[in-house]
Design a protein around this motif. Structure first.
Motif, PDB file in Angstrom:
ATOM      1  N   GLU A   1       0.562   4.285  -2.654  1.00  0.00           N
ATOM      2  CA  GLU A   1       0.337   5.667  -2.242  1.00  0.00           C
ATOM      3  C   GLU A   1       1.341   6.610  -2.920  1.00  0.00           C
ATOM      4  O   GLU A   1       0.978   7.713  -3.364  1.00  0.00           O
ATOM      5  CB  GLU A   1       0.458   5.778  -0.728  1.00  0.00           C
ATOM      6  CG  GLU A   1       0.190   7.177  -0.192  1.00  0.00           C
ATOM      7  CD  GLU A   1       0.310   7.235   1.323  1.00  0.00           C
ATOM      8  OE1 GLU A   1       0.875   8.221   1.834  1.00  0.00           O
ATOM      9  OE2 GLU A   1      -0.160   6.276   1.992  1.00  0.00           O
TER      10      GLU A   1
ATOM     11  N   TYR B   1      -6.760  -0.841  -0.571  1.00  0.00           N
ATOM     12  CA  TYR B   1      -5.743  -1.798  -0.988  1.00  0.00           C
ATOM     13  C   TYR B   1      -6.022  -3.176  -0.383  1.00  0.00           C
ATOM     14  O   TYR B   1      -5.941  -4.206  -1.064  1.00  0.00           O
ATOM     15  CB  TYR B   1      -4.357  -1.311  -0.561  1.00  0.00           C
ATOM     16  CG  TYR B   1      -3.216  -2.126  -1.128  1.00  0.00           C
ATOM     17  CD1 TYR B   1      -2.627  -1.780  -2.337  1.00  0.00           C
ATOM     18  CD2 TYR B   1      -2.742  -3.247  -0.460  1.00  0.00           C
ATOM     19  CE1 TYR B   1      -1.586  -2.529  -2.868  1.00  0.00           C
ATOM     20  CE2 TYR B   1      -1.698  -4.007  -0.972  1.00  0.00           C
ATOM     21  CZ  TYR B   1      -1.127  -3.639  -2.176  1.00  0.00           C
ATOM     22  OH  TYR B   1      -0.100  -4.401  -2.702  1.00  0.00           O
ATOM     23  N   GLU B   2      -6.376  -3.188   0.903  1.00  0.00           N
ATOM     24  CA  GLU B   2      -6.686  -4.457   1.573  1.00  0.00           C
ATOM     25  C   GLU B   2      -7.934  -5.108   0.974  1.00  0.00           C
ATOM     26  O   GLU B   2      -7.988  -6.337   0.816  1.00  0.00           O
ATOM     27  CB  GLU B   2      -6.877  -4.207   3.068  1.00  0.00           C
ATOM     28  CG  GLU B   2      -5.600  -3.810   3.789  1.00  0.00           C
ATOM     29  CD  GLU B   2      -5.828  -3.443   5.249  1.00  0.00           C
ATOM     30  OE1 GLU B   2      -7.006  -3.536   5.694  1.00  0.00           O
ATOM     31  OE2 GLU B   2      -4.859  -3.072   5.938  1.00  0.00           O
TER      32      GLU B   2
ATOM     33  N   ALA C   1       0.820  -1.215   0.000  1.00  0.00           N
ATOM     34  CA  ALA C   1       0.000   0.000   0.000  1.00  0.00           C
ATOM     35  C   ALA C   1       0.850   1.260   0.000  1.00  0.00           C
ATOM     36  O   ALA C   1       0.463   2.291  -0.580  1.00  0.00           O
ATOM     37  CB  ALA C   1      -0.941  -0.006   1.207  1.00  0.00           C
TER      38      ALA C   1
ATOM     39  N   GLN D   1      -5.218   2.811   2.124  1.00  0.00           N
ATOM     40  CA  GLN D   1      -4.857   1.599   2.860  1.00  0.00           C
ATOM     41  C   GLN D   1      -6.008   0.597   2.896  1.00  0.00           C
ATOM     42  O   GLN D   1      -5.833  -0.583   2.578  1.00  0.00           O
ATOM     43  CB  GLN D   1      -4.443   1.965   4.284  1.00  0.00           C
ATOM     44  CG  GLN D   1      -3.932   0.783   5.115  1.00  0.00           C
ATOM     45  CD  GLN D   1      -2.530   0.354   4.713  1.00  0.00           C
ATOM     46  OE1 GLN D   1      -1.674   1.191   4.480  1.00  0.00           O
ATOM     47  NE2 GLN D   1      -2.303  -0.958   4.636  1.00  0.00           N
TER      48      GLN D   1
END
Length: 496
Positions: free
Chosen positions: A145, A181-182, A141, A178
Motif C-alpha cells: 500500500e 494481496y491475499e 499488504a 488488502q
C-alpha cells in the motif's frame, strides 16, 4: 549430435516438433496419459510410452516418470514444448544431471528468467527499461500500500512465480489492496507452493509486443522481429500478428538491441521471447522473458522463412546461428488465431467433449497446427487450445482476408469455439486500422458486437430458409409452370 528426441508434451505442439524431427531424420519419442492413448502425437512418433493418469500431476508433470522414459528409450534430448515442464528449471536441471540435452536454456538461466524480481534487477543492470514499481519484494499488504501511494494508482500486484495471467491483480484504491494481496498470494501458493509479490504501476491502454530471440552457445545473439499480441482475454493472448502496425524499422532496431542486451544479461541460450508493454507515449517497458518456444512462433516462421524448431535443435547441438542480424529480412504479414474450445458468452469457460467431425482449412498462405481429427476428444484435463490457425499475405489485408476465409472454412462439431469471436474482431474497423490494445475486447465492446453479428446471421438464415421454402412450395411451382406456358420468354429467364 541429437539422434532421438523425447517430446515432454502433447497435442499440437508435440506434433509440430515431430514434423521437424522427421524432416531432419531424428527419431522421436512420445509420452501420453490415459486420456491421450488415441492422440495423433502418439501415432506419429517413432516410439510412444504411457506415463500415467489423465491428471497432469500424474503424467505430463511427473518428472521422475518422464526421466525414466528418457533413459529407457535411449533418447538423448528432450523438447519440452510450452506449458507443463517447459519453464521448470528443476526439470531442466534433472536433464542436465543425467547428461540429456534439454532443448532450451540452461537450468540456471531459466531459474533467473522465472524469478520476476531477480530478472527485473538483471534488466535494470543491463539498462533495459522496466515498469516503475517496488525495487524488491514487498513483505506484506501494508508495504504494498505504501509503494502504491508513492507511484500512484492504479497498480498491479504480481506474483514473481505467476504466468499466463495468473497471480496478477489490478488495484485502484487502498480499500481494494488488502483483498487483492491475499488473492494473489493464494494463487501463487496454489500454483507453485510459495509466494513473493511485486508492486508495479499499472499502465492503462498498453500494447503487448514481444520479440523472438535466439542465442547460441558461442555468444551470438539475434532477434527475429516483433509480434503484436495485444488482443487478449484475462491476460492471455487470442490473436497475434507480425509485423506490429506501430513498429517501424527504427523502433524495431532500437528495441531489438534491448532484446539482445536482455538475453546476454541472463546468459540465455536457445530460443526465447522478450515481452514488452508499450505505453501510449511510445515507451517500451520490459515485462518478462519466456524461456521456451512460444505458441505464436508460426507467424515468425512465415515472415522470416525460418524453421524455429530446427534452429532450436541446431543450437542445442552446439552449432552457431548460421546467419547474422543483418541477414534477416521481414517478408509479408502473418496473423495467428488461437482456436480455443471455450464459450465466449460464459466468460470464456472451457468447452469439452467428443469431436464427431472436423474440417481443417487449407490453401495458399494458410497453416493450421492442430491435434484435431474426426472422433477425437477435447479433454477437460488440459488447456483449451485446439489449433493455431495462421495465415500469411504479401500485405496485411491479404493476410486478414485469408484468415477470414480460413475461419469460415474451419468446422468443429461438438464444442463451442472462439472462431465466431475472431470473425467479429477481424471485421472491425478498429482492427483493420491497427487500434490494438490489451483491453481491446472491453474498449470496443467486442462481445456485444459479436452478439449482434450472431443475431444478424440467424435472421439472414431464417429469411433464407423462408425463401427456400417458398421457392419449393407446390403453389409457387404451379405458378411458374403456368406463367412459362403462357410466356416462353419468362421461362427463359427462369432457366437462367
Amino acid at each position: 549430435m541429437i539422434s532421438k528426441v523425447l517430446i515432454a508434451n502433447r497435442g499440437e505442439i508435440a506434433l509440430r516438433v515431430i514434423k521437424t524431427c522427421k524432416a531432419l531424420g531424428i527419431k522421436t519419442v512420445a509420452v501420453y496419459s490415459d486420456e491421450d492413448r488415441n492422440s495423433l502425437h502418439v501415432k506419429n512418433a517413432t516410439e510412444s510410452y504411457h506415463i500415467g493418469e489423465a491428471a497432469p500431476a500424474k503424467s505430463y508433470l511427473n518428472q521422475e516418470k518422464i526421466l525414466d522414459v528418457i533413459l529407457s528409450s535411449g533418447a538423448d534430448a528432450v523438447h519440452p514444448g510450452y506449458g507443463f515442464l517447459s519453464e521448470n528449471s528443476e526439470f531442466a536441471g534433472l536433464c542436465e544431471k543425467n547428461k540429456v540435452t534439454f532443448i532450451g536454456p540452461s537450468a540456471a538461466s531459466m531459474d533467473l528468467c522465472g524469478d520476476k524480481q531477480q530478472c527485473k534487477a538483471a534488466m535494470l543492470k543491463a539498462k533495459v527499461p522496466t515498469v516503475p514499481g517496488s525495487p524488491d519484494l514487498v513483505k506484506d499488504a501494508d508495504e504494498a500500500e505504501k509503494i502504491a501511494n508513492e507511484i500512484g494508482y492504479p497498480v498491479m500486484l504480481k506474483s514473481v512465480y505467476g504466468g499466463g495471467g495468473r497471480g496478477i491483480r489490478i488495484v485502484n484504491t487502498d480499500q481494494e489492496l488488502q483483498g487483492a494481496y491475499e488473492t494473489v498470494t493464494g494463487e501463487s501458493i496454489a500454483a507453485v507452493g510459495k509466494s513473493a509479490i511485486l508492486v508495479e504501476k499499472f499502465l492503462a491502454q498498453t500494447r503487448h509486443i514481444e520479440y523472438q530471440l535466439a542465442r547460441d552457445k558461442h555468444g551470438n545473439t539475434v532477434h527475429i522481429f516483433e509480434r503484436e499480441c495485444s488482443i487478449q482475454r484475462r491476460n492471455q493472448k487470442l490473436i497475434e500478428q507480425t509485423p506490429s502496425p506501430i513498429v517501424d524499422q527504427e523502433t524495431r532496431d532500437r528495441i531489438g538491441k534491448l532484446v539482445v542486451n536482455a538475453a546476454e544479461a541472463v546468459d540465455y541460450t536457445n530460443l526465447g521471447t522478450v515481452e514488452f508493454l508499450r505505453a501510449d507515449n511510445g515507451e517500451f517497458y520490459f515485462l518478462e522473458i519466456n524461456a521456451r518456444l512460444q505458441v505464436e512462433h508460426p507467424i515468425t516462421e512465415f515472415v522470416s522463412g525460418l524453421d524455429l524448431v530446427k534452429l532450436q535443435l541446431d543450437i542445442a547441438n552446439g552449432e552457431p546461428i548460421p546467419f547474422k542480424q543483418s541477414d534477416l529480412k521481414m517478408n509479408g504479414y502473418a496473423i495467428e488465431c488461437r482456436i480455443n474450445a471455450e464459450d465466449t458468452f460464459l466468460d470464456f469457460a472451457p468447452s469439452t467433449g467428443p469431436i464427431p467431425n472436423v474440417t481443417i482449412p487449407s490453401g495458399p498462405g494458410v497453416r493450421c497446427d492442430t491435434y484435431l481429427y474426426p472422433g477425437c476428444t477435447v479433454s477437460a484435463f488440459y488447456d483449451s487450445l485446439m489449433a493455431k490457425l495462421v495465415t500469411w499475405g504479401q500485405t496485411f489485408e491479404e493476410s486478414r482476408l485469408r484468415m477470414l476465409n480460413a475461419l469460415n472454412d474451419f468446422y468443429i462439431q461438438g464444442v463451442e469455439t472462439s472462431i465466431p469471436l475472431y470473425k467479429t474482431i477481424l471485421e472491425t474497423e478498429e482492427y483493420k486500422n491497427g487500434e490494438l490494445s490489451t483491453n481491446f475486447l472491453k474498449r470496443f465492446d467486442i462481445i456485444e458486437r459479436l452478439k449482434e453479428d450472431i443475431k444478424k446471421q440467424r435472421k439472414d438464415k431464417h429469411l433464407a430458409a423462408i425463401a427456400a421454402a417458398v421457392m419449393h412450395s407446390t403453389f409457387f411451382q404451379s405458378r411458374v409452370q403456368s406463367s412459362t406456358t403462357k410466356n416462353p420468354r419468362w421461362k427463359s429467364r427462369m432457366d437462367r
